[in-house]
Design a protein around this motif. Structure first.
Motif, mmCIF file in Angstrom:
data_model
loop_
_atom_site.group_PDB
_atom_site.id
_atom_site.type_symbol
_atom_site.label_atom_id
_atom_site.label_comp_id
_atom_site.label_asym_id
_atom_site.label_seq_id
_atom_site.Cartn_x
_atom_site.Cartn_y
_atom_site.Cartn_z
ATOM 1 N N PRO A 90 32.976 -14.708 34.315
ATOM 2 C CA PRO A 90 33.468 -15.526 33.179
ATOM 3 C C PRO A 90 34.499 -16.624 33.707
ATOM 4 O O PRO A 90 34.268 -17.855 33.326
ATOM 5 N N CYS A 94 33.305 -20.735 34.061
ATOM 6 C CA CYS A 94 34.122 -21.761 33.352
ATOM 7 C C CYS A 94 35.000 -22.928 34.232
ATOM 8 O O CYS A 94 34.964 -23.872 33.868
ATOM 9 N N LEU A 98 34.316 -26.710 33.906
ATOM 10 C CA LEU A 98 35.561 -27.450 33.274
ATOM 11 C C LEU A 98 36.297 -28.000 34.489
ATOM 12 O O LEU A 98 37.387 -28.572 34.125
ATOM 13 N N CYS A 151 37.199 -11.939 31.257
ATOM 14 C CA CYS A 151 36.978 -12.738 30.110
ATOM 15 C C CYS A 151 38.402 -13.227 29.711
ATOM 16 O O CYS A 151 38.772 -14.369 29.458
ATOM 17 N N VAL A 154 39.954 -16.075 31.999
ATOM 18 C CA VAL A 154 39.411 -17.646 31.779
ATOM 19 C C VAL A 154 40.878 -18.305 30.905
ATOM 20 O O VAL A 154 40.724 -19.567 31.412
#
Length: 262
Positions: A90, A94, A98, A151, A154
């Motif tokens: 995860p 990301c 990003l 998760c 993140v």
């Protein structure tokens, strides 16, 4: 001479905070502001000294990492490479998507202070709302827990939130012990940090010069030595104190730097 002193201070800060739930990125940004050690050269230096902290965990957990390389997967196999991959996925995805946005807009004192406060509240919530422990040791962590902890990781993409703070909190909310969550965080952080730092280093290679080699090397060695001590000490602390104490430290730090910097 001042550059070398700054290198030692920054290396000590990195080693001391990288694996504690207090945000090493936040501490480095805030310390850099106080030392007036900022700019592209300073950012490249911060990337380099992270490898010192990574090396410390590799040395301390070398046997565990060697076992992970066997890729034993299945019921009763204990912690294995699949757990690490699931936890990395995860945040890794990301981070790739990003990366530019985070580097451009989120790396600054103001966003760090927000991250320190937000991460602190999550840690207090984890202490008060934690589930009954079903994974006392590393080898008890399930694949489902590993992915869910990933998760939570993140959240650490926001500077100041803290990778260890978010993952340890997530682990506790998912039924792992503080100690197991902390050790799992260390193991997962190594490939993530190595990949992220490697990517940053490639992009910042024009700021790597031979004249800066002593500066970078001193900072890296300082980070390695202090991180070795910090990791061992932190694991022992996780058996004795609540996560909330680190949250209160974050609040105090954020308040202090708010009046000093902003």
């Amino acid at each position: 001479m001042m550059d070398l002193i700054n290198a030692i201070i920054m290396g000590v800060v990195e080693g001391l905070t990288e694996f504690l739930p207090v945000s090493s990125t936040g501490h480095l940004i805030l310390t850099g502001e106080l030392l007036h050690f900022t700019g592209d050269r300073a950012k490249t230096f911060e990337v380099v000294i992270q490898f010192g902290a990574v090396l410390a965990v590799l040395v301390l957990y070398r046997k565990r990492f060697a076992n992970l390389l066997n890729f034993k997967i299945g019921k009763g196999s204990g912690l294995n490479a699949l757990h690490i991959l699931l936890a990395m996925a995860p945040a890794g995805a990301c981070a790739v998507l990003l990366h530019s946005f985070i580097k451009q807009f989120l790396f600054g004192p103001q966003t760090v202070l927000i991250g320190l406060f937000a991460g602190g509240f999550l840690m207090i919530a984890a202490d008060r709302m934690k589930k009954k422990v079903v994974a006392e040791e590393l080898d008890d962590i399930t694949y489902k827990q590993a992915f869910a902890i990933g998760c939570f990781q993140v959240l650490a993409l926001w500077p100041g939130f803290s990778r260890s703070g978010s993952t340890i909190s997530g682990g506790m909310l998912l039924g792992t012990s503080q100690k197991a969550a902390a050790e799992f965080t260390f193991l997962v952080s190594v490939p993530i940090m190595a990949a992220a730092s490697g990517m940053d280093l490639i992009k910042s290679r024009e700021f790597l010069t031979v004249t800066d080699l002593p500066l970078f090397l001193i900072g890296l060695i300082a980070a390695f030595i202090v991180a070795m001590i910090a990791v061992v000490t932190f694991i022992n602390l996780m058996k004795k104190i609540k996560l909330s104490w680190f949250a209160y430290y974050r609040f105090a730090l954020a308040a202090l730097f708010y009046f000093i910097i902003l």
